[in-house]
Enzyme design. Structure first.
Site, PDB file in Angstrom:
ATOM      1  N   ASP A 110       0.902  -1.137   0.000  1.00  0.00           N
ATOM      2  CA  ASP A 110       0.000   0.000   0.000  1.00  0.00           C
ATOM      3  C   ASP A 110       0.944   1.190   0.000  1.00  0.00           C
ATOM      4  OD1 ASP A 110      -1.434   2.275   0.917  1.00  0.00           O
ATOM      5  OD2 ASP A 110      -3.033   0.939   1.561  1.00  0.00           O
ATOM      6  N   HIS A 111       1.053   1.882  -1.129  1.00  0.00           N
ATOM      7  CA  HIS A 111       2.146   2.848  -1.227  1.00  0.00           C
ATOM      8  C   HIS A 111       2.005   3.994  -0.232  1.00  0.00           C
ATOM      9  CE1 HIS A 111      -0.545   5.161  -3.900  1.00  0.00           C
ATOM     10  NE2 HIS A 111       0.227   6.188  -3.673  1.00  0.00           N
TER      11      HIS A 111
ATOM     12  N   HIS B  95      -5.749   2.960   1.280  1.00  0.00           N
ATOM     13  CA  HIS B  95      -4.894   4.069   1.709  1.00  0.00           C
ATOM     14  C   HIS B  95      -5.457   4.820   2.927  1.00  0.00           C
ATOM     15  CE1 HIS B  95      -3.013   3.136  -1.983  1.00  0.00           C
ATOM     16  NE2 HIS B  95      -3.671   3.945  -2.778  1.00  0.00           N
TER      17      HIS B  95
HETATM   18  C1  BG6 Z   1      -3.695   4.948  -6.248  1.00  0.00           C
HETATM   19  C2  BG6 Z   1      -5.080   5.074  -6.827  1.00  0.00           C
HETATM   20  O1  BG6 Z   1      -3.604   3.814  -5.438  1.00  0.00           O
HETATM   21  O2  BG6 Z   1      -3.437   6.101  -5.456  1.00  0.00           O
HETATM   22  C3  BG6 Z   1      -5.183   6.322  -7.678  1.00  0.00           C
HETATM   23  O3  BG6 Z   1      -5.351   3.941  -7.622  1.00  0.00           O
HETATM   24  C4  BG6 Z   1      -4.791   7.535  -6.867  1.00  0.00           C
HETATM   25  O4  BG6 Z   1      -6.488   6.484  -8.187  1.00  0.00           O
HETATM   26  C5  BG6 Z   1      -3.438   7.295  -6.190  1.00  0.00           C
HETATM   27  O5  BG6 Z   1      -4.706   8.622  -7.747  1.00  0.00           O
HETATM   28  C6  BG6 Z   1      -3.130   8.418  -5.238  1.00  0.00           C
HETATM   29  O6  BG6 Z   1      -1.809   8.281  -4.807  1.00  0.00           O
HETATM   30  P1  BG6 Z   1      -0.978   9.544  -4.375  1.00  0.00           P
HETATM   31  O7  BG6 Z   1       0.311   8.976  -3.874  1.00  0.00           O
HETATM   32  O8  BG6 Z   1      -0.822  10.401  -5.598  1.00  0.00           O
HETATM   33  O9  BG6 Z   1      -1.783  10.210  -3.325  1.00  0.00           O
END
Ligand code: BG6
Length: 495
Positions: free
Chosen positions: A179-180, A242
Site C-alpha cells: 500500500d504505497h 490508503h
Molecule cells: C492509487 C489510486 O492507489 O493512489 C489512484 O489507484 C490515486 O487512483 C493514487 O490517484 C493516489 O496516490 P498519491 O500517492 O498520488 O496520493
C-alpha cells in the site's frame, strides 16, 4: 552471501506502474548506492522483446520522467533483462528457469528472488501457482518473496479467496501486500510524532479530541484509467486501503517495539475495532458523489460519465465521505470524518486532529478550537493552530499557527519516494510497512456493508468538477455542528 543480493522479477513489465514507479524507484536506489551491484531486474510480460529493447525503453523512460543521465543511468540499465512469458500459461514459465539461474550466477544473488506482481489482479492467484509448478517458490536455494499490488481482492469474499490461493504457495512471511501510502515518509511520521513526543500522548484520546478529519483529495479525474476505475470507485480505490491505513496510524495503540509483528498487530487491532455500520448508520453517515463537467481555470473539464472507458450510465462514486467511530477505550465516541474524491479543487492529503474547546469561553464566543494539521502531501508538514490575543483593546482571541515544513529540513532532499522505501524494505526482508492479511481482512470487513449498501440503495449525488464534493457531504458533517476544513496552503496567512 549478502542476503540483499537478489533478482527482482517484475510481472507486468510493459505496464504503466513499471515505467512510472518501479523502474524509477530502483534506479534512484541504485544511484544512491542502496542496491549495490549484485542485483538484476528481470522484466516479464507477454510481448516479445529483447533485453536490449527493454533496456532502451527503460532508459528512455528514466530520461523522460526522472531527467536521468550519465554513467549511473548506463550502469543501472546494464542490470535490466527481459523475458517474454505468457503469464496465464503454466508451461510457459519454464522459460524463467534458465534466465533466473543465469542471473543468479552472474550477480551472485544465490537464488534470492523478489517477485513483483504488477499485473491485472486476475493474475494474482495464477502467477504463484505457475511459479510453484516450476519449483520457483521454494526457499531451499535463496529467499523468495512476492509483492502484490492493490487491489487485494474486490470484496471480502474475493480477498479471502485470493489469500487462500497465494498461501498455497507462499507463507505469510513471504507475502508483501503493498500500500504505497505506508511508504510515504509523512505517513510514517504519524507514528514518530505520536510515539516519540510525551506532549501528545496524554491528549491523544476521547478526553481531549473532539473529532478527526482525514482528507484524501485529488484534483485530477480518472484520466486514462476509466476502465479500471469504474469497477473500483473511490471506496475500493482509496478508502478501503490508503485512507484506512492512515486512519490506523492515527488511531492505533503504541507497539511495544517497532518491528513488523508488533506494529502490524496494533494496526490490525484498531481496524477490527471500527464500529460496524448498519444500513441505518449509512443512511445518515455516508455520502457518495460523482463529478460532472465543469470549467476549471478557463479549461473545460469532462464529467465522469464522459471519461474514456466509463459507461454512460455508470453509478460509480468518484467521491465519498463517511463518519465512522472506533469502538475502544481510547476512541469511544470520537467521530472520524473521512473523505476522498477525484476532481476536487486541489490535491491534498491531510489529517486534522480537532481538540476539544475550553470548558467555558472566557474571552470570546468564537475562540477557535485547537487543531493539529498533519499534511501528508503536498507541502508536507505539520501545523498547530491555537488561539492568541488579537493585538489591541479587549481580549479577542484569534487563530494563529506554529508550523513545520519538511522542506526546511536539510535532509529533506534525500527523502525516498514511497516505492523506493517499500522496494528497499522488501529486498531487506522488512515487512513492517506492508499490510498483513488480518489488517486487509479487517478493512474489507468494515467496507463490505458499505459496498452492499451502495449496491442496494446508495444514492450517488452529482458534484461539479473543481468543487469540494456534493453539498450533502457538508450537511453530513454540519448535522454534528462541524464543517470540513477546506485545505489550501498549510501555512496560515497573516492575521
Ligand atoms: C492509487 C489510486 O492507489 O493512489 C489512484 O489507484 C490515486 O487512483 C493514487 O490517484 C493516489 O496516490 P498519491 O500517492 O498520488 O496520493
Amino acid at each position: 552471501m549478502n542476503l540483499e543480493n537478489s533478482c527482482i522479477v517484475i510481472f507486468g513489465a510493459s505496464g504503466d506502474l513499471t515505467f512510472r514507479k518501479l523502474i524509477p524507484a530502483l534506479y534512484n536506489l541504485y544511484k544512491i548506492g542502496k542496491l549495490g551491484e549484485h542485483f538484476s531486474v528481470l522484466g516479464v510480460a507477454r510481448s516479445e522483446l529483447s533485453d536490449d529493447s527493454f533496456r532502451q525503453k527503460m532508459y528512455d523512460t528514466l530520461v523522460k520522467f526522472e531527467k536521468a543521465s550519465g554513467e549511473s543511468l548506463d550502469a543501472f540499465c546494464e542490470h535490466l533483462y527481459y523475458q517474454a512469458v505468457n503469464t496465464s500459461d503454466a508451461l510457459d514459465y519454464v522459460k524463467l528457469l534458465p534466465r533466473l539461474d543465469e542471473l543468479h550466477d552472474r550477480y551472485g544473488s544465490c537464488g534470492n528472488t523478489l517477485y513483483y506482481l504488477s499485473t491485472p489482479p486476475s493474475l494474482y492467484g495464477v502467477i504463484p501457482e505457475c511459479l510453484a509448478a516450476h519449483g520457483l517458490t521454494t526457499e531451499e536455494y535463496g529467499w523468495k518473496r512476492i509483492i502484490v499490488e492493490k487491489p487485494f481482492g474486490y470484496d471480502i469474499k474475493t480477498a479471502k479467496e485470493l489469500d487462500v490461493q497465494i498461501h498455497k504457495y507462499f507463507d505469510e512471511h513471504q507475502i508483501y501486500r503493498i500500500d504505497h501510502y505506508l511508504g510515504k515518509e509523512t505517513v510514517q511520521n504519524l507514528l514518530v510524532l505520536r510515539f516519540s513526543n510525551g506532549l501528545f500522548e496524554p491528549l491523544w484520546n476521547r478526553n481531549f479530541i473532539d473529532y478527526v478529519e482525514i482528507t484524501g483529495a485529488e484534483s485530477i479525474g480518472v484520466e486514462e484509467r476509466g476502465g479500471y476505475y469504474d469497477g473500483s470507485g473511490a471506496m475500493r480505490d482509496m478508502f478501503q486501503n490508503h485512507l484506512l491505513q492512515v486512519l490506523a496510524m492515527v488511531a492505533m495503540e503504541p507497539p511495544a517495539i517497532i518491528n513488523a509483528d508488533s506494529m502490524r498487530d496494533e494496526v490490525a487491532k484498531v481496524l477490527y475495532c471500527l464500529h460496524p455500520l448498519s444500513n441505518e448508520d449509512l443512511k445518515n453517515n455516508l455520502v457518495l458523489g460523482q463529478y460532472t463537467a465543469s470549467t476549471i481555470d478557463g479549461e473545460e473539464v469532462k464529467g465522469y460519465l464522459e471519461e474514456k472507458g466509463v459507461p454512460a450510465d455508470s453509478t460509480t462514486e468518484t467521491y465519498m465521505a463517511l463518519r465512522c467511530e472506533i469502538d475502544n477505550w481510547r476512541w469511544a465516541g470520537v467521530p472520524f470524518y473521512v473523505r476522498t474524491g477525484k476532481r476536487l479543487p486541489t490535491r491534498v492529503t491531510e489529517v486534522v486532529i480537532h481538540f476539544k474547546t475550553t470548558p467555558h469561553p472566557v474571552f470570546s464566543q468564537n475562540a477557535p478550537d485547537n487543531k493539529l494539521i498533519i499534511r501528508i502531501q503536498p507541502d508536507e508538514g505539520i501545523s498547530m493552530r491555537f488561539g492568541l490575543k488579537k493585538p489591541g483593546a479587549g481580549f479577542e482571541a484569534k487563530e494563529v499557527s506554529m508550523d513545520f515544513r519538511y522542506s526546511d529540513l536539510s535532509s529533506a532532499a534525500n527523502l525516498m519516494t514511497a516505492y523506493e522505501r517499500l522496494l528497499l524494505d522488501a529486498i531487506k526482508g522488512d515487512a513492517t510497512l506492508f499490510a498483513r492479511t488480518d489488517a486487509v481482512h479487517a478493512c474489507w470487513k468494515f467496507v463490505q456493508p458499505i459496498l452492499d449498501y451502495k449496491a442496494e440503495r446508495g444514492q450517488v449525488y452529482e458534484y461539479e468538477a473543481g468543487t469540494w464534493g456534493p453539498s450533502e457531504a457538508d450537511k453530513l458533517i454540519a448535522k454534528h455542528g462541524k464543517v470540513w476544513r477546506k485545505p489550501s496552503g498549510l501555512m496560515k496567512k497573516k492575521v
